[in-house]
Design a protein around this motif. Structure first.
Motif, PDB file in Angstrom:
ATOM      1  N   ASN A 159       2.404  -2.529  -7.912  1.00  0.00           N
ATOM      2  CA  ASN A 159       1.550  -3.091  -8.961  1.00  0.00           C
ATOM      3  C   ASN A 159       1.738  -4.603  -9.108  1.00  0.00           C
ATOM      4  O   ASN A 159       0.780  -5.335  -9.196  1.00  0.00           O
ATOM      5  CB  ASN A 159       1.821  -2.416 -10.308  1.00  0.00           C
ATOM      6  CG  ASN A 159       1.605  -0.920 -10.243  1.00  0.00           C
ATOM      7  OD1 ASN A 159       2.523  -0.141 -10.466  1.00  0.00           O
ATOM      8  ND2 ASN A 159       0.391  -0.489  -9.908  1.00  0.00           N
ATOM      9  N   ALA A 207       0.840  -1.208   0.000  1.00  0.00           N
ATOM     10  CA  ALA A 207       0.000   0.000   0.000  1.00  0.00           C
ATOM     11  C   ALA A 207       0.872   1.254   0.000  1.00  0.00           C
ATOM     12  O   ALA A 207       0.613   2.215  -0.736  1.00  0.00           O
ATOM     13  CB  ALA A 207      -0.918  -0.014   1.213  1.00  0.00           C
ATOM     14  N   LYS A 230       2.399   1.734  -3.384  1.00  0.00           N
ATOM     15  CA  LYS A 230       1.441   1.484  -4.476  1.00  0.00           C
ATOM     16  C   LYS A 230       2.004   0.447  -5.460  1.00  0.00           C
ATOM     17  O   LYS A 230       2.166   0.684  -6.666  1.00  0.00           O
ATOM     18  CB  LYS A 230       1.090   2.771  -5.201  1.00  0.00           C
ATOM     19  CG  LYS A 230       0.452   3.801  -4.280  1.00  0.00           C
ATOM     20  CD  LYS A 230      -0.281   4.852  -5.069  1.00  0.00           C
ATOM     21  CE  LYS A 230      -1.145   5.752  -4.222  1.00  0.00           C
ATOM     22  NZ  LYS A 230      -0.509   6.243  -2.982  1.00  0.00           N
ATOM     23  N   ARG A 282      -4.868  -1.380   2.093  1.00  0.00           N
ATOM     24  CA  ARG A 282      -5.386  -1.179   0.723  1.00  0.00           C
ATOM     25  C   ARG A 282      -4.575  -2.014  -0.249  1.00  0.00           C
ATOM     26  O   ARG A 282      -3.358  -2.047  -0.174  1.00  0.00           O
ATOM     27  CB  ARG A 282      -5.219   0.284   0.320  1.00  0.00           C
ATOM     28  CG  ARG A 282      -6.165   1.203   1.013  1.00  0.00           C
ATOM     29  CD  ARG A 282      -6.083   2.541   0.339  1.00  0.00           C
ATOM     30  NE  ARG A 282      -6.761   2.475  -0.946  1.00  0.00           N
ATOM     31  CZ  ARG A 282      -7.628   3.392  -1.348  1.00  0.00           C
ATOM     32  NH1 ARG A 282      -7.910   4.412  -0.580  1.00  0.00           N
ATOM     33  NH2 ARG A 282      -8.205   3.281  -2.517  1.00  0.00           N
ATOM     34  N   SER A 306      -3.787  -1.060  -5.631  1.00  0.00           N
ATOM     35  CA  SER A 306      -2.754  -0.839  -6.651  1.00  0.00           C
ATOM     36  C   SER A 306      -2.313  -2.158  -7.294  1.00  0.00           C
ATOM     37  O   SER A 306      -1.791  -2.170  -8.404  1.00  0.00           O
ATOM     38  CB  SER A 306      -1.536  -0.159  -6.025  1.00  0.00           C
ATOM     39  OG  SER A 306      -0.996  -0.984  -5.014  1.00  0.00           O
TER      40      SER A 306
END
Ligand code: ATP
Ligand code: MG
Length: 704
Positions: A404, A399, A402, A428, A431
């Motif tokens: 990928n 998170a 971010k 989160r 991403s």
């Protein structure tokens, strides 16, 4: 929704290559109930294609076209790839590839792009800076502590440090072809050290930062290293690792055995605060990294290497015996690492990629250093452990930066599953676009958890099968439109790879089959030799089956042409004449909700020849009861058949693993046999274990 498709059908190949072809025959399947079920397949999630619009390969038909070309016209294919992916000082003058895989015809060898000149460091760093990408982040560095201020590097900064370290190595007498040992934690400076060696043509030998003095000494002697790059010490989770002290002891051991010209120089990166931890420096041998770099020449000329000059030596994990010093060369390896990184993860510059592997093993070499840097990646390098300070560390890192693409190991997924979903859910993950694994077969249960809980069912899962010896991915599910993934199957070969399944006589099997996984044709990333012992390379990989590279792994090929790794061939269990792969029984145990990890080994059995002995680690909060024991045996019987039901279930608070996270079954086999004609002193080399204490605990629980 579960669908099945017969994408790959295997024709009887009669020695031909390229026997896999594509056919479309889509139909719905029933819900399967078994944990390992070839008919379970999932299309690469369509959300992936909504969110990621850049694709190196459009769809499975295009993948197959490229594959076909790579097999039918290998020279054209590889020379196109080599010129597209790498920058050469001079192109090769002879054949693209020459080789001999047949021991009866003379020494085994393989050469790619011989006569071509290039430099790995130039391809990884210089050329990106020259092209104006100097300010792009190469590494975000995440320390052991969440609050640590470990520094990251842009490509320009990376180059600056590499050049200064490379000049320093040169001025200390390191020449092209010398082996430099690197013994460091997983921080960007480790990559800098590797690339500084590559720049001047020195061969690096990275040794895990957790190995003992004896293991390090053996590697220093094997490669006759005159220089070692290390650091004062570091924290791994809560544990303090006194790296320099271990390196000192190792150097002494090596010098005693082989003379004073070993380890004449040590360069020590200062990681810890000297007011809290100080080390003794021997002024004849030891120098601080920061002093060395501040005094050295800012620029260092590139040594242009032949494509076949060695780039590094790296020892295998030692899961099956004494580690082998695998030698990789410059051109073929670099191309193969970069190309597989590009296609397996559909990597494009600009996205953030995170591989959790330590640079001390091959995944770190190919997919933290060489592959991603050739592809101008921005990545996260992580020094710590996934459970420190808490079991949400990986998700938090993902998170924070971010991330990928996330590339990790099944062992790690299973150990995090143990703690439940709440740790994942707190972070989160939007991403993340692609998830990948390496190291062992990923059990379908772990696959599904990874896909569902971490990837929210919108990420492809790329299960990559390969080895230290292969340099890069060999079999993987390509993340392309129209491809169907099967949980637990590494799936289909990468470009240029011709896998074959053979029986004990070395006869090639066709269609649906099970046997030894071998590779038939050379590929650029393959090992060239075992350091100082070419005959070991020949006897280990090429003597078992004439004309083939033998991987040592067993596999099944299903009716759709997908490959399923079943475990090491040495570990296959023979129960009353039935050959049983370890992976299948382990997956059936893990499919039981209370099991976190399982490892299965053979044990001598009066009637059946061999019985099945299972070590089981329970999930948090589960109790080891007799009832659970019965339930587990029953679960295996239900899922794969009575013949596979374990004779013994040994409760294991933890399993013995190598530093790269692989279960060491050879030790488990010995523990299973304790009390018969095996005693504790027979356990063999346990120096590459991450936590030797685990062995004692298991011995104490034997028979309980
Ligand atoms: P040694 O050769 O010294 O015994 P090792 O084989 O454990 O050590 P590595 O080269 O790190 O050393 O591991 C390669 C092995 O890991 C493969 O041969 C295979 O058994 C296993 N492996 C790696 N990836 C996968 C995967 N995706 N699926 C199944 N098995 C895998
Ligand atoms: Mg191996």
């Amino acid at each position: 929704k579960c669908r099945r498709q017969r994408w790959f059908k295997t024709r009887p190949s009669r020695g031909r290559v390229g026997s896999i072809h594509c056919c479309t025959n889509l139909r719905e399947t029933k819900q399967a109930t078994q944990p390992v079920e070839e008919d379970w397949s999932y299309p690469v999630p369509s959300e992936y294609f909504d969110r990621v619009t850049n694709h190196h390969v459009k769809n499975i038909e295009e993948y197959m076209r490229i594959y076909e070309r790579s097999i039918r016209q290998p020279d054209e294919f590889w020379s196109d790839m080599a010129t597209q992916v790498l920058s050469w000082k001079q192109l090769w003058d002879k054949q693209v590839c020459s080789y001999n895989f047949d021991v009866k015809r003379g020494p085994i060898f393989c050469e790619w792009f011989k006569g071509g000149k290039l430099n790995a460091c130039y391809n990884c760093v210089d050329r990106h800076v020259e092209a104006g990408y100097g300010d792009q982040v190469a590494y975000y560095a995440e320390g052991n502590e969440e609050s640590s201020d470990l520094r990251g590097y842009t490509y320009r900064e990376l180059l600056d440090y590499i050049e200064r370290l490379a000049s320093a190595l040169k001025s200390r007498g390191v020449q092209k072809g010398d082996v430099v040992a690197i013994y460091m934690p997983n921080i960007p400076e480790l990559a800098i050290a590797m690339l500084a060696c590559a720049r001047i043509g020195a061969i690096h030998s990275v040794v895990f930062g957790g190995f003992s003095a004896e293991s390090l000494a053996n590697r220093l002697m094997d490669a006759k290293s005159r220089v070692i790059i290390t650091c004062d010490g570091y924290r791994r989770g809560e544990k303090m690792v006194p790296l320099k002290t271990v390196a000192d002891t190792a150097a002494e051991l090596a010098r005693e055995a082989m003379g004073n010209n070993l380890v004449e120089h040590k360069i020590i990166y200062q990681k810890l605060n000297p007011t809290e931890y100080s080390v003794t420096m021997d002024s004849h041998v030891d120098e601080w990294w920061h002093d060395v770099l501040s005094k050295s020449e800012k620029h260092c000329a590139i040594e242009w290497m032949d494509a076949e000059d060695p780039l590094f030596v790296l020892y295998t994990s030692g899961s099956t015996g004494r580690p082998k010093g695998i030698v990789h060369t410059t051109g073929g390896y670099l191309l193969y690492a970069a190309l597989t990184h590009r296609y397996a993860f559909n990597y494009h510059p600009g996205s953030v990629y995170f591989c959790t592997a330590d640079c001390g093993w091959i995944t770190g070499h190919s997919y933290v250093v060489y592959g991603p840097l050739v592809n101008r990646a921005t990545q996260v390098i992580f020094e710590g452990v996934p459970t420190y300070p808490d079991a949400d560390r990986l998700w938090k890192i993902s998170a924070k930066y971010k991330v990928n693409q996330l590339y990790t190991a099944p062992t790690l997924i299973r150990s995090l599953m143990r703690f439940g979903e709440k740790y994942v859910k707190n972070c989160r993950r939007d991403s993340l676009t692609l998830l990948a694994t390496v190291g062992e077969p990923i059990n379908p249960e772990a696959w599904k958890w990874f896909s569902r809980e971490v990837g929210e069912n919108r990420c492809p899962i790329v299960d990559t099968w390969w080895q230290t010896e292969t340099g890069g991915h060999m079999i993987l599910p390509p993340p392309v439109q129209g491809f169907y993934q099967k949980p637990g199957s590494a799936s289909i070969p990468f470009f240029g790879i011709v896998p074959v399944v053979v029986n004990e006589k070395g006869e090639e099997l066709s269609g649906e089959c099970e046997g030894y996984l071998c590779i038939k044709k050379p590929w650029p990333g393959m090992l060239r030799t075992v350091l100082g012992d070419h005959s070991r390379m020949e006897s280990t990989y090429f003597s078992p089956f004439r004309g083939l590279y033998m991987s040592g792994d067993g596999c099944k090929r299903d009716k759709d042409g997908y490959y399923w790794l079943t475990g090491r061939v040495d570990d296959v269990i023979n129960v009353s004449g039935h050959r049983i792969g370890t992976a299948e029984v382990e997956s059936a145990l893990i499919a039981h909700g209370s099991v976190a990890e399982a490892a299965v080994v053979p044990v001598p059995h009066d009637i059946k020849g061999q019985g099945i002995y299972a070590y089981v680690t329970l999930r948090e909060g589960e109790e080891p009861t007799e009832e659970l024991r019965r339930a587990l045996k029953h679960a295996v019987r239900e899922h794969i058949g009575a013949i596979c039901s374990p004779d013994v279930i040994h409760w294991a608070p933890a399993l013995p693993k190598t530093r790269s996270g692989k279960i060491m079954r050879r030790i488990l086999r010995k523990i299973a046999e304790l009390g018969t004609n095996v005693s504790q002193s027979d356990l063999g080399d346990i120096s590459t274990l991450s936590d030797p204490q685990v062995v004692e605990t298991l011995v104490s629980l034997h028979g309980k």
